[in-house]
Design a protein around this motif. Structure first.
Motif, short mmCIF file in Angstrom:
data_model
loop_
_atom_site.label_atom_id
_atom_site.label_comp_id
_atom_site.label_asym_id
_atom_site.label_seq_id
_atom_site.Cartn_x
_atom_site.Cartn_y
_atom_site.Cartn_z
N VAL A 167 0.83 -1.21 0.00
CA VAL A 167 0.00 0.00 0.00
C VAL A 167 0.86 1.26 0.00
CG1 VAL A 167 -1.70 1.32 1.31
CG2 VAL A 167 -1.86 -1.16 1.22
N GLU A 168 0.52 2.17 -0.86
CA GLU A 168 1.08 3.52 -0.81
C GLU A 168 0.11 4.42 -0.06
OE1 GLU A 168 2.81 6.96 -3.84
OE2 GLU A 168 1.40 5.45 -4.60
N TYR A 169 0.61 5.12 0.98
CA TYR A 169 -0.23 6.07 1.69
C TYR A 169 0.27 7.50 1.46
CZ TYR A 169 3.30 5.38 5.51
OH TYR A 169 4.45 5.26 6.26
N ARG A 170 -0.55 8.47 1.80
CA ARG A 170 -0.13 9.86 1.68
C ARG A 170 0.95 10.16 2.73
NH1 ARG A 170 -5.86 12.54 2.41
NH2 ARG A 170 -6.20 10.47 3.32
N PRO A 171 2.06 10.79 2.33
CA PRO A 171 3.10 11.12 3.31
C PRO A 171 2.64 12.24 4.24
CG PRO A 171 3.66 11.98 1.14
CD PRO A 171 2.43 11.15 0.95
N SER A 172 3.21 12.25 5.44
CA SER A 172 2.76 13.19 6.46
C SER A 172 2.90 14.66 6.07
CB SER A 172 3.47 12.92 7.79
OG SER A 172 4.88 13.04 7.63
N PRO A 173 3.93 15.09 5.29
CA PRO A 173 3.97 16.51 4.90
C PRO A 173 2.79 16.91 4.02
CG PRO A 173 6.15 15.52 4.66
CD PRO A 173 5.19 14.39 4.92
N VAL A 174 2.18 15.94 3.34
CA VAL A 174 1.00 16.22 2.51
C VAL A 174 -0.27 16.10 3.33
CG1 VAL A 174 -0.36 15.43 0.52
CG2 VAL A 174 2.15 15.47 0.40
N ALA A 175 -0.34 15.05 4.14
CA ALA A 175 -1.55 14.78 4.92
C ALA A 175 -1.16 14.12 6.23
CB ALA A 175 -2.50 13.88 4.13
N PRO A 176 -1.27 14.81 7.36
CA PRO A 176 -0.90 14.21 8.64
C PRO A 176 -1.93 13.17 9.09
CG PRO A 176 -1.79 16.41 8.98
CD PRO A 176 -1.69 16.21 7.49
N PHE A 177 -1.64 12.57 10.23
CA PHE A 177 -2.53 11.58 10.84
C PHE A 177 -3.95 12.13 10.94
CE2 PHE A 177 -4.50 9.50 14.47
CZ PHE A 177 -4.14 8.18 14.31
N PRO A 231 9.24 19.34 16.18
CA PRO A 231 8.22 19.46 15.13
C PRO A 231 8.64 18.85 13.79
CG PRO A 231 8.39 21.51 16.34
CD PRO A 231 9.50 20.65 16.84
N GLU A 232 9.95 18.91 13.46
CA GLU A 232 10.41 18.38 12.18
C GLU A 232 10.77 16.89 12.25
OE1 GLU A 232 13.96 20.14 14.34
OE2 GLU A 232 11.87 20.70 13.95
N SER A 233 10.66 16.28 13.42
CA SER A 233 10.91 14.84 13.54
C SER A 233 9.79 14.07 12.83
CB SER A 233 10.97 14.44 15.01
OG SER A 233 9.68 14.53 15.61
N PRO A 234 10.01 12.80 12.52
CA PRO A 234 8.93 12.03 11.91
C PRO A 234 7.65 12.05 12.73
CG PRO A 234 10.99 10.83 11.71
CD PRO A 234 11.26 12.01 12.59
N GLU A 235 7.81 11.97 14.06
CA GLU A 235 6.63 11.95 14.93
C GLU A 235 5.96 13.32 14.97
OE1 GLU A 235 9.22 8.65 15.54
OE2 GLU A 235 9.69 10.80 15.68
N GLY A 236 6.79 14.39 14.97
CA GLY A 236 6.22 15.73 14.92
C GLY A 236 5.48 15.99 13.63
N GLY A 250 3.50 18.76 12.10
CA GLY A 250 4.65 19.63 12.30
C GLY A 250 4.61 20.35 13.63
N ALA A 251 4.28 19.60 14.67
CA ALA A 251 4.16 20.18 16.02
C ALA A 251 5.07 19.43 16.99
CB ALA A 251 2.71 20.10 16.50
N ASN A 252 5.47 20.10 18.06
CA ASN A 252 6.24 19.46 19.11
C ASN A 252 5.37 18.41 19.79
OD1 ASN A 252 7.11 19.15 22.08
ND2 ASN A 252 8.88 20.18 21.17
N VAL A 253 5.88 17.20 19.89
CA VAL A 253 5.07 16.08 20.36
C VAL A 253 4.64 16.28 21.81
CG1 VAL A 253 5.11 13.61 20.88
CG2 VAL A 253 6.03 14.45 18.70
N LEU A 254 5.55 16.71 22.66
CA LEU A 254 5.23 16.84 24.09
C LEU A 254 4.33 18.04 24.38
CD1 LEU A 254 8.60 15.88 25.80
CD2 LEU A 254 6.66 14.43 25.20
N ASP A 255 4.34 19.00 23.49
CA ASP A 255 3.53 20.21 23.71
C ASP A 255 2.10 20.06 23.21
OD1 ASP A 255 5.72 21.43 24.79
OD2 ASP A 255 6.24 22.59 22.99
N HIS A 256 1.78 18.93 22.54
CA HIS A 256 0.45 18.79 21.94
C HIS A 256 -0.14 17.41 22.24
CE1 HIS A 256 0.59 22.55 19.61
NE2 HIS A 256 1.88 22.32 19.53
#
Length: 313
Positions: free
Chosen positions: A112-122, A213-218, A223-229
């Motif tokens: 399966v090809e999915y949309r990458p996070s810079p195009v469409a986040p979770f 924010p620029e990490s894969p998880e962010g 594009g957000a800080n994981v611990l802040d959100h």
């Protein structure tokens, strides 16, 4: 100029079955004769099958068929594989060779090809996986698929996508299609070293920052800080979608204890939560294994995956 000779005879072409086609009786001095083994040993790859268009992107499937006789009408279980990519653009050929080998065991495999996070986040990746499965179910007869025997399997971010797809099945928020009209019908699922709680990944040794924010998880959460959100993180955490009822499909987890990117403890969290909820789960630690690599594709491990599937479909 060399003159063109006229053929002495002309045999009219006829469309005949292989069994009725005559074998040549011509010979040549020194020619050696081998006897053909007509049993198929390899399957067929059908590449670049479009299954959806979303956010201006055309999404594709790479479909691998098992060995079968020409004109066969046989159907096989479907293994849908979600290729990991840190939720960025996937290399859809990365696991294609070992999966083609796995298909020889008697499976149709669809990558399966999915949309990458810079195009469409979770949760775009979850929604795309569901769309792909529904497409394959509708097109089952085109690809020799038994639509009643579907397995979902993914590695790394594809493992996270696999787990979330199964744990949220039936929730309309995680689907781009009406869930009551087109069920996924997944029988079991396999998670190769997938993240399960992105807010806790730097609690163990890692070669990567999982918070910025620029990490894969962010990037997964826009594009957000994981611990802040924590509000954005919560829906991505697999354990937040586990409950004692209804009884979920069986899960197989395989994770290396020297994983430098997705800490081994991520799978411990998932396994413990499923066990505590009375959900069916089997967990293998692959001692000495890093994040992916050849150890996960050895015959011993693939036989574990194969046996798990056959017991649960």
């Amino acid at each position: 100029m060399i003159p063109v000779s006229s053929p002495s005879t002309f045999i009219e072409p006829r469309d005949v079955d292989y069994a009725d086609f005559p074998a040549s009786t011509l010979v040549s001095e020194g020619m050696q004769v081998l006897h053909a083994d007509l049993k198929p040993e390899h399957g067929t790859a059908i590449l670049g099958v479009e299954y959806a268009r979303k956010d201006g992107l055309t999404l594709h499937l790479q479909i691998l068929l098992p060995p079968m006789e020409p004109e066969s009408t046989a159907v096989f279980p479907l293994v849908v594989f979600v290729q990991g990519s840190a939720w960025f653009e996937q290399d859809l050929g990365q696991s294609l060779p070992p999966l083609a080998h796995f298909a020889r065991r008697g499976y149709v495999v669809a990558i399966v090809e999915y949309r990458p996070s810079p195009v469409a986040p979770f949760p775009a990746q979850i929604r795309d996986t569901g769309t792909a499965i529904r497409f394959l179910r509708r097109k089952a007869s085109d690809f020799h698929i038994d639509p009643n025997r579907i397995v979902l399997w993914g590695d790394s971010s594809g493992g996270h996508t696999t787990v979330l797809t199964c744990l949220t099945d039936g929730d309309p928020f995680f689907s781009d299609e009406p869930v009551d009209e087109e069920p996924l019908n997944i029988r079991c699922f396999i998670d190769y070293y997938g993240p399960t709680d992105i807010s806790r990944m730097n609690e163990e040794p890692s070669i990567q920052n999982h918070i910025e924010p620029e990490s894969p998880e962010g990037m997964l959460i826009g594009g957000a800080n994981v611990l802040d959100h924590p509000d954005l993180v919560a829906p991505t955490v697999a354990m937040n979608h586990i409950s004692p009822t209804p009884r979920r499909r069986p899960l197989l987890i395989v994770h290396g204890n020297k994983d430098r990117l997705v800490p081994f403890g991520q799978s411990v969290l998932l396994h413990d939560a499923l066990k505590n909820a009375g959900q069916p789960v089997t967990f293998f630690q692959l001692k000495g294994a890093d994040h992916g690599g050849p150890s996960f594709w050895k015959e011993e491990i693939l036989s574990i995956v194969d046996n798990f599937i056959r017991v649960n479909i």
